[in-house]
Design an enzyme around this catalytic site. Structure first.
Site, short mmCIF file in Angstrom:
data_model
loop_
_atom_site.label_atom_id
_atom_site.label_comp_id
_atom_site.label_asym_id
_atom_site.label_seq_id
_atom_site.Cartn_x
_atom_site.Cartn_y
_atom_site.Cartn_z
N SER A 1 0.86 -1.18 0.00
CA SER A 1 0.00 0.00 0.00
C SER A 1 0.90 1.23 0.00
O SER A 1 2.09 1.13 0.35
CB SER A 1 -0.84 0.00 1.29
OG SER A 1 -1.38 1.29 1.54
N TYR B 1 -2.59 -1.59 10.28
CA TYR B 1 -2.49 -1.73 8.82
C TYR B 1 -1.15 -1.18 8.32
O TYR B 1 -0.43 -1.84 7.57
CB TYR B 1 -3.65 -0.96 8.19
CG TYR B 1 -3.76 -1.04 6.68
CD1 TYR B 1 -4.34 -2.15 6.06
CD2 TYR B 1 -3.32 0.00 5.87
CE1 TYR B 1 -4.47 -2.22 4.69
CE2 TYR B 1 -3.44 -0.06 4.49
CZ TYR B 1 -4.03 -1.17 3.90
OH TYR B 1 -4.15 -1.23 2.54
C1 BGC Z 1 -6.19 1.72 1.91
C2 BGC Z 1 -7.31 2.64 1.51
C3 BGC Z 1 -6.85 4.07 1.47
C4 BGC Z 1 -5.60 4.21 0.65
C5 BGC Z 1 -5.03 5.61 0.65
C6 BGC Z 1 -5.01 1.96 1.00
O1 BGC Z 1 -3.97 1.13 1.35
O2 BGC Z 1 -6.63 0.37 1.82
O3 BGC Z 1 -8.38 2.48 2.43
O4 BGC Z 1 -7.85 4.88 0.90
O5 BGC Z 1 -4.62 3.31 1.11
O6 BGC Z 1 -4.94 6.14 1.94
#
Ligand code: BGC
Length: 261
Positions: free
Chosen positions: A145, A158
């Site tokens: 991410s 996360y």
């Molecule tokens: C998340 C999203 C978020 C995006 C940007 C991603 O990794 O799952 O929920 O909108 O990052 O912040």
């Protein structure tokens, strides 16, 4: 389309919705054979499988909890039983829980890291075991991410898990480069997927997110799947240990976009 992908066998975890679903579909369009994992959403996995078959690939759907050893084994075994080999493993399944960190329960921390971190380890380990034993120059793609890099208050579990995916990816890329095995990550930004559905249904939150994207729009799952196809194909044959950000520029410090600072 990448000619060399035709007939390749891939496992895609979390393939029932969002980015995983789009990757399965794209792999189908590449005429690949895809093992589509789902946890609860069987209907979503069936839809993805139908799309794969429609575009000329083959698909098997498999219920499995990817945060368990048995789950990873079931996925690998399905690939071997139905398609006779394994070439590509995509650790895509992920989840997030919002909570102020001083109030985040251990149970929720464990839930998120089990899927986003341990699940990636177990999937990669399964693929590596198979690749090593069978001398396959396979490829692993881990869904990271932008939050492997950008801190994300109230999503500490996360962000911590994605930070871990980043260095796990680099470490095993280095460890197995001599075997011809490539390992990369994809760092999506704000993408139009079910994980964001509630947030994006709120216009103010939607606009706020868009304002953090230099390209001024939310991305599509297909745009992320295009990166996965490239990383899976031999067109990226000299690429390993990197994170490919697919984020419309979100990681480029958008607060500086007007030249202030
Ligand atoms: C998340 C999203 C978020 C995006 C940007 C991603 O990794 O799952 O929920 O909108 O990052 O912040």
């Amino acid at each position: 389309m990448y000619q060399d992908l035709k007939g390749k066998v891939a496992v895609v975890t979390g393939g029932s919705k969002g980015i995983g679903n789009a990757i399965a579909e794209r792999f189908g369009a590449e005429k690949m054979n895809v093992v589509i994992n789902y946890h609860r959403d069987r209907a979503g996995a069936e839809t993805a499988a139908a799309a794969v078959v429609k575009s000329g690939g083959q698909a098997e759907i498999v219920q499995a909890d990817i945060s368990t050893e048995a789950g990873a084994e079931k996925l690998c075994q399905t690939a071997l039983d139905h398609f006779g080999k394994l070439d590509i493993w995509v650790n895509n399944a992920g989840m997030e829980i919002k909570a102020a960190t001083h109030e985040l329960s251990l149970a929720d921390w464990n839930k998120v890291t089990a899927v986003d971190q341990t699940g990636v380890f177990l999937g990669a380990r399964m693929a590596l075991k198979y690749f090593k034993a069978n001398h396959v120059k396979g490829t692993i793609i881990n869904m990271s991410s932008v939050h492997e890099q950008i801190p994300w208050p109230t999503f500490a579990s996360y962000a911590a898990a994605k930070g871990s995916v980043k260095l796990f990816t680099k470490t095993i890329a280095m460890e197995y480069a001599k075997d011809g095995i490539r390992v990369n990550a994809i760092g999506p930004g704000a993408i139009n997927t079910p994980i964001n559905a509630k947030k994006f249904a709120d216009q103010a939150q939607y606009d706020q997110t868009v304002s953090m994207v230099p390209m001024n729009r939310i991305g599509t799952p297909a745009e992320v799947a295009a990166g996965a196809a490239w990383l899976a194909s031999s067109e990226s044959s000299y690429v390993t240990g990197t994170t490919l950000f697919i984020d419309g520029g979100m990681t480029l410090y958008p607060a500086f976009k007007d030249g202030q600072g």
